[in-house]
Design an enzyme around this catalytic site. Structure first.
Site, short mmCIF file in Angstrom:
data_model
loop_
_atom_site.label_atom_id
_atom_site.label_comp_id
_atom_site.label_asym_id
_atom_site.label_seq_id
_atom_site.Cartn_x
_atom_site.Cartn_y
_atom_site.Cartn_z
N GLU A 1 24.32 -56.96 46.04
CA GLU A 1 23.48 -57.38 44.91
C GLU A 1 24.21 -58.34 43.97
OE1 GLU A 1 21.67 -53.92 43.12
OE2 GLU A 1 21.10 -53.10 45.06
N GLU B 1 18.49 -52.15 51.09
CA GLU B 1 18.06 -51.16 50.09
C GLU B 1 16.66 -51.55 49.63
OE1 GLU B 1 20.19 -50.10 46.52
OE2 GLU B 1 22.11 -50.47 47.49
#
Length: 365
Positions: free
Chosen positions: A187, A291
């Protein structure tokens, strides 16, 4: 049963080709890691693997039970992919940041391998400058401080050695190391982790990856595959690859995203999956949604009417939803018995595209 009955021949052939075609020094991966990678590339021919973070170690209303899983309690089967986190291993803690003993994580990784499933591992490592958690972005010098020449470089090499020690402990009785997909520095296209986009330069981020990879290789953790997983911020291929550390390091490309607004989620998934599909072809890498999820799953048909219609159109190897926290109210991403989306999840499980452990009975990762 949506079995993989024909796939065993392909899998065994991939093992044979791996063993016979490689020349000395050509690959630094173990045979098992190479076979996992080959399998991940072929999975989309039949569907995609379903995964759940921390699936067998706790859930809604329980903690630490043996042979338990919220997913299994709902559909009767384990996820094909399980993920775990190494946060706090750098502190010599016996438990990770979610209070799960590392020894239990080790045990569950071995168990998942014996089931024929796959394991992914993330690392929410604490900020090396402030000592606070991975989400502490109060200091922009953290990444620079751990690179070669930085004030925290030697300390951080020690942290990497602790990761290597855990990874190298993931072995069978005969000494075979269990292949694992390692997903650090994720991320990074956001700025909520200390390694995020606004906290380090492009060069520093790539150097962080290179240092991580080189140190783990040096320490013998050659059974690892590596995943690159930004968020959905990139709007084109060039943005997605802006901080990509190199084809020689990365084995799988993916992204992380969560639903807040349904239409924004669907649009973001479509955009990201379109980019990811092209990157996968360009780089010859398997792709995955590393995710995702909808916290507390308040939509009773989310699985078959939001998630599945989007992702089944793309050649992903797996999709993984986040954890079912036992210590936070309504912080869960997979259903449990009686949860409003449980019946819909069973329909999701029964779809021919979704692959769980029982669908992998003819193949071992």
């Amino acid at each position: 049963m949506k079995g993989f009955s024909y796939f065993i021949g392909i899998y065994m052939l991939s093992l044979l080709l791996t063993a016979c075609s490689a020349t000395p020094g050509e690959s630094t991966k173990t045979r098992e890691a190479e076979s996992l990678l080959a399998s991940l590339k072929r999975i989309p021919q039949k569907g995609f693997l379903f995964g759940h973070h921390d699936d067998p170690v706790y859930g809604i209303g329980w903690d630490g039970d043996e042979n338990r899983s919220d997913v299994k309690s709902v559909c009767g089967d384990y996820p094909a992919v399980m993920s775990f986190d190494l946060g706090h291993i750098e502190k010599d803690s016996d438990k990770n940041l979610d209070n799960v003993p590392f020894e239990r994580i080790r045990k569950e990784i071995v168990a998942q391998y014996h089931r024929g499933g796959m394991v992914s591992v993330s690392w929410h490592v604490d900020n090396p400058v402030t000592g606070k958690d991975a989400w502490d972005v109060s200091d922009t010098t953290a990444v620079g401080s751990i690179l070669p020449g930085g004030v925290n470089h030697e300390m951080f090499l020690g942290w990497l050695d602790k990761v290597a020690g855990f990874m190298n402990s993931l072995s069978l009785a005969d000494g075979t190391k269990i292949p694992v997909l390692f997903r650090p520095w994720h991320e990074h296209t956001g700025s909520w982790f200390w390694w995020g986009q606004n906290l380090c330069t492009i060069e520093q981020y790539k150097a962080l990856w290179r240092m991580t990879y080189d140190r783990l290789q040096e320490k013998g953790a050659t059974h690892l595959l590596y995943a690159y997983s930004p968020g959905t911020e990139p709007n084109e291929i060039a943005e997605y690859l802006e901080r990509y550390p190199g084809d020689d390091i990365i084995d799988l490309v993916g992204f992380d995203t969560y639903q807040f607004d349904r239409q924004e989620y669907v649009d973001g998934m479509e955009k990201a999956l379109g980019i990811l599909t092209e990157v996968g072809k360009m780089k010859d890498k398997p792709i995955a949604i590393t995710e995702t999820g909808y916290e507390a799953i308040p939509d009773s048909t989310w699985w078959t009417e939001t998630l599945l219609p989007v992702i089944r159109k793309y050649p992903i190897s797996y999709v993984l939803v986040w954890r079912n926290a036992r210590e936070k109210k309504a912080h869960y991403y997979a259903p449990y018995p009686g949860q409003s989306s449980a019946d819909d999840f069973v329909k999701f499980y029964q779809d021919t595209c979704t692959l769980f452990v029982r669908d992998l009975k003819d193949i071992q990762f």
